[in-house]
Design a protein around this motif. Structure first.
Motif, PDB file in Angstrom:
ATOM      1  N   VAL A 186       0.832  -1.209   0.000  1.00 49.74           N
ATOM      2  CA  VAL A 186       0.000   0.000   0.000  1.00 49.74           C
ATOM      3  C   VAL A 186       0.863   1.254   0.000  1.00 49.74           C
ATOM      4  O   VAL A 186       0.646   2.190  -0.782  1.00 49.74           O
ATOM      5  CB  VAL A 186      -0.952  -0.005   1.215  1.00 49.74           C
ATOM      6  N   SER A 187       1.875   1.302   0.857  1.00 52.33           N
ATOM      7  CA  SER A 187       2.677   2.517   0.995  1.00 52.33           C
ATOM      8  C   SER A 187       3.669   2.709  -0.145  1.00 52.33           C
ATOM      9  O   SER A 187       4.240   3.795  -0.294  1.00 52.33           O
ATOM     10  CB  SER A 187       3.425   2.510   2.333  1.00 52.33           C
ATOM     11  N   SER A 188       3.883   1.687  -0.981  1.00 51.66           N
ATOM     12  CA  SER A 188       4.862   1.792  -2.064  1.00 51.66           C
ATOM     13  C   SER A 188       4.384   2.660  -3.219  1.00 51.66           C
ATOM     14  O   SER A 188       5.181   3.063  -4.069  1.00 51.66           O
ATOM     15  CB  SER A 188       5.219   0.398  -2.596  1.00 51.66           C
ATOM     16  N   ASP A 189       3.098   2.963  -3.258  1.00 56.14           N
ATOM     17  CA  ASP A 189       2.550   3.777  -4.340  1.00 56.14           C
ATOM     18  C   ASP A 189       1.754   4.926  -3.718  1.00 56.14           C
ATOM     19  O   ASP A 189       0.803   4.681  -2.974  1.00 56.14           O
ATOM     20  CB  ASP A 189       1.639   2.934  -5.232  1.00 56.14           C
ATOM     21  N   PRO A 190       2.112   6.188  -3.988  1.00 53.83           N
ATOM     22  CA  PRO A 190       1.437   7.322  -3.350  1.00 53.83           C
ATOM     23  C   PRO A 190      -0.077   7.344  -3.569  1.00 53.83           C
ATOM     24  O   PRO A 190      -0.837   7.642  -2.646  1.00 53.83           O
ATOM     25  CB  PRO A 190       2.113   8.540  -3.980  1.00 53.83           C
ATOM     26  N   LEU A 191      -0.524   7.037  -4.792  1.00 56.60           N
ATOM     27  CA  LEU A 191      -1.956   7.055  -5.064  1.00 56.60           C
ATOM     28  C   LEU A 191      -2.664   5.947  -4.299  1.00 56.60           C
ATOM     29  O   LEU A 191      -3.729   6.149  -3.708  1.00 56.60           O
ATOM     30  CB  LEU A 191      -2.212   6.902  -6.563  1.00 56.60           C
ATOM     31  N   ARG A 192      -2.052   4.762  -4.295  1.00 57.22           N
ATOM     32  CA  ARG A 192      -2.641   3.634  -3.565  1.00 57.22           C
ATOM     33  C   ARG A 192      -2.702   3.950  -2.070  1.00 57.22           C
ATOM     34  O   ARG A 192      -3.694   3.667  -1.390  1.00 57.22           O
ATOM     35  CB  ARG A 192      -1.789   2.387  -3.814  1.00 57.22           C
ATOM     36  N   ASN A 193      -1.637   4.558  -1.550  1.00 57.29           N
ATOM     37  CA  ASN A 193      -1.586   4.923  -0.139  1.00 57.29           C
ATOM     38  C   ASN A 193      -2.673   5.941   0.193  1.00 57.29           C
ATOM     39  O   ASN A 193      -3.347   5.843   1.224  1.00 57.29           O
ATOM     40  CB  ASN A 193      -0.204   5.481   0.194  1.00 57.29           C
ATOM     41  N   GLN A 194      -2.850   6.917  -0.690  1.00 62.67           N
ATOM     42  CA  GLN A 194      -3.869   7.940  -0.468  1.00 62.67           C
ATOM     43  C   GLN A 194      -5.263   7.335  -0.523  1.00 62.67           C
ATOM     44  O   GLN A 194      -6.124   7.628   0.322  1.00 62.67           O
ATOM     45  CB  GLN A 194      -3.749   9.041  -1.527  1.00 62.67           C
ATOM     46  N   HIS A 195      -5.501   6.468  -1.504  1.00 58.47           N
ATOM     47  CA  HIS A 195      -6.819   5.856  -1.630  1.00 58.47           C
ATOM     48  C   HIS A 195      -7.124   4.939  -0.441  1.00 58.47           C
ATOM     49  O   HIS A 195      -8.275   4.876   0.014  1.00 58.47           O
ATOM     50  CB  HIS A 195      -6.909   5.071  -2.938  1.00 58.47           C
ATOM     51  N   PHE A 196      -6.128   4.246   0.067  1.00 59.65           N
ATOM     52  CA  PHE A 196      -6.342   3.407   1.249  1.00 59.65           C
ATOM     53  C   PHE A 196      -6.691   4.265   2.459  1.00 59.65           C
ATOM     54  O   PHE A 196      -7.648   3.970   3.191  1.00 59.65           O
ATOM     55  CB  PHE A 196      -5.101   2.564   1.532  1.00 59.65           C
ATOM     56  N   ALA A 197      -5.935   5.355   2.653  1.00 56.34           N
ATOM     57  CA  ALA A 197      -6.220   6.253   3.779  1.00 56.34           C
ATOM     58  C   ALA A 197      -7.604   6.878   3.641  1.00 56.34           C
ATOM     59  O   ALA A 197      -8.349   6.997   4.622  1.00 56.34           O
ATOM     60  CB  ALA A 197      -5.149   7.337   3.869  1.00 56.34           C
ATOM     61  N   ASP A 198      -7.961   7.272   2.421  1.00 54.36           N
ATOM     62  CA  ASP A 198      -9.288   7.840   2.178  1.00 54.36           C
ATOM     63  C   ASP A 198     -10.379   6.818   2.485  1.00 54.36           C
ATOM     64  O   ASP A 198     -11.418   7.156   3.079  1.00 54.36           O
ATOM     65  CB  ASP A 198      -9.414   8.292   0.723  1.00 54.36           C
ATOM     66  N   ALA A 199     -10.153   5.583   2.059  1.00 55.45           N
ATOM     67  CA  ALA A 199     -11.150   4.534   2.311  1.00 55.45           C
ATOM     68  C   ALA A 199     -11.337   4.315   3.808  1.00 55.45           C
ATOM     69  O   ALA A 199     -12.467   4.141   4.287  1.00 55.45           O
ATOM     70  CB  ALA A 199     -10.732   3.234   1.629  1.00 55.45           C
ATOM     71  N   MET A 200     -10.237   4.331   4.564  1.00 60.48           N
ATOM     72  CA  MET A 200     -10.341   4.154   6.013  1.00 60.48           C
ATOM     73  C   MET A 200     -11.047   5.339   6.661  1.00 60.48           C
ATOM     74  O   MET A 200     -11.808   5.190   7.623  1.00 60.48           O
ATOM     75  CB  MET A 200      -8.944   3.969   6.625  1.00 60.48           C
ATOM     76  N   ASP A 201     -10.792   6.538   6.127  1.00 62.67           N
ATOM     77  CA  ASP A 201     -11.465   7.732   6.633  1.00 62.67           C
ATOM     78  C   ASP A 201     -12.968   7.627   6.389  1.00 62.67           C
ATOM     79  O   ASP A 201     -13.788   7.836   7.293  1.00 62.67           O
ATOM     80  CB  ASP A 201     -10.884   8.963   5.922  1.00 62.67           C
ATOM     81  N   CYS A 202     -13.356   7.286   5.156  1.00 64.00           N
ATOM     82  CA  CYS A 202     -14.779   7.128   4.831  1.00 64.00           C
ATOM     83  C   CYS A 202     -15.406   5.988   5.626  1.00 64.00           C
ATOM     84  O   CYS A 202     -16.567   6.075   6.061  1.00 64.00           O
ATOM     85  CB  CYS A 202     -14.946   6.872   3.338  1.00 64.00           C
TER      86      CYS A 202
END
Length: 393
Positions: A186-202
């Protein structure tokens, strides 16, 4: 009026905006059960094999076209396919086919021939990028490959179908390779990391009751302000500390500490004043004597042995009689667990070979750590998650 017509009229008279969360969940459970009773076996199989997949594909395509954002910006008025084509520049024939699929799923409303009205879901897709990102890399890079692989992984285990518990020989490695780890991927790709964090936020906004509404936070702000008040461990971009700040803006931000791996934190802009402390929770906790060490959906990522090591590191930093651990997690009920809970449990299996725990399993986990005890379990009927308050003995 027939019974069916009377029932349909009653259902259409329900105003969801006036329902409490508790009533809404009860209604959804009953509607789901009623739907299953009304469906034939073929109806169910058709929904699983065709409807679910093509609907997600249609949604993602419409997001990429920009329909939802441009629709929201233009005032959300009902539009024809031709108007959507003019708005987005996309092929009207393609749009018509995609829109009618999403409308058939009742995600937008068909109000006239080839004319569609917005819904709260469509508006949120158009106004909240983090919500739309759930349909992005979080969906197609992270969870979907794991779900597709899970039956083959379970069937290929030595000795046949067994409950998986090995973190480094999990379904995740079957999909991504023996050297891959979930958080590394997840953390190896900035977009993937952002989308994962966004998903957890939502996830925390839409699925669950906020921790500051579930737990009596006055116990925190009445503590000493010369010590850290809340250490949010594995806190991603800090959405839970933000909730605390919104409820208690008078608290000095310097008393709030956000911890996660360095490669996770470097991708985010954190609220100014919150102390950012890169930390691996498998190493000794550097912040000593905090009032609260807070974990939100963290321990479910780890099997018992690993979770015990995480908690031991926190225990050793706690001040007896003052510090607390708050574990904000799903509790699996002994009877009739909700679809949300069972879905999360199997998601943990697919991604980590871990699980959502019951209260009994948490009791055993805390006992096995040693030097800790559960003081109270904070629950609310409408809340999927609970908060387990833990003290040092």
């Amino acid at each position: 009026m027939s019974t069916i017509e009377s029932t349909i009229k009653s259902l259409r008279a329900i105003d969801p905006s006036v329902l409490s969360d508790d009533d809404r969940f009860r209604l959804l459970d009953e509607l789901r059960a009623t739907t299953r009773r009304a469906q034939s076996p073929w109806d169910v199989a058709w929904e699983h094999a065709w409807v679910d997949g093509v609907t997600k594909a249609a949604i993602k395509t419409l997001i990429d076209i920009g329909i939802f954002t441009k629709w929201a910006e233009s005032g959300r008025m009902p539009m024809t396919t031709a108007q959507f084509a003019e708005l987005t520049g996309a092929d009207p024939t393609l749009l018509k086919r995609l829109l009618r699929q999403v409308a058939a799923e009742c995600l937008i409303a068909e109000v006239d021939k080839d004319t569609y009205a917005s819904t709260p879901w469509a508006l949120r897709l158009g106004t909240e990028p983090s919500f739309a990102s759930i349909y992005g890399t979080f969906y197609h890079d992270i969870v979907t490959p794991a779900f597709l692989s899970l039956p083959f992984f379970l069937g290929a285990q030595d000795g046949g179908f067994k409950n998986p518990t090995a973190l480094t020989k999990s379904n995740w490695q079957r999909v991504h390779g023996d050297d891959s780890t979930f958080f590394g991927f997840v953390s190896s790709d900035p977009l993937r990391n952002q989308h994962f964090a966004d998903a957890m936020d939502c996830h925390s906004k839409g699925n669950f009751t906020s921790w500051v509404d579930l737990y009596d936070t006055s116990q925190i702000i009445n503590a000493r302000l010369d010590h850290p008040l809340v250490v949010d461990m594995g806190g991603s971009k800090g959405h839970d500390i933000e909730k605390f700040l919104q409820k208690h803006p008078e608290v000095p931000k310097s008393c709030l500490v956000l911890q996660d791996l360095p490669e996770v934190l470097e991708n985010f802009t954190i609220n100014e004043g919150i102390t950012v402390c890169p930390h691996d929770f498998f190493t000794p906790q550097p912040v000593k004597g905090a009032r609260v060490y807070y974990f939100h959906i963290v321990l479910h990522d780890w099997p018992d042995e690993a979770a015990i090591n995480i908690l031991k590191n926190v225990r050793d930093a706690m001040e007896p009689g003052y510090s607390k651990i708050l574990i904000h997690e799903v509790l699996v009920s002994d009877r009739f667990p909700s679809l949300t809970v069972t879905s999360l449990d199997l998601t943990m299996m697919a991604l980590f070979s871990t699980l959502e725990r019951s209260e009994e399993q948490f009791n055993k986990l805390i006992d096995d750590v040693g030097g800790l005890r559960i003081a109270k379990v904070w629950k609310a009927r409408q809340a999927v998650e609970s908060i387990i308050e833990v003290e040092r003995i």
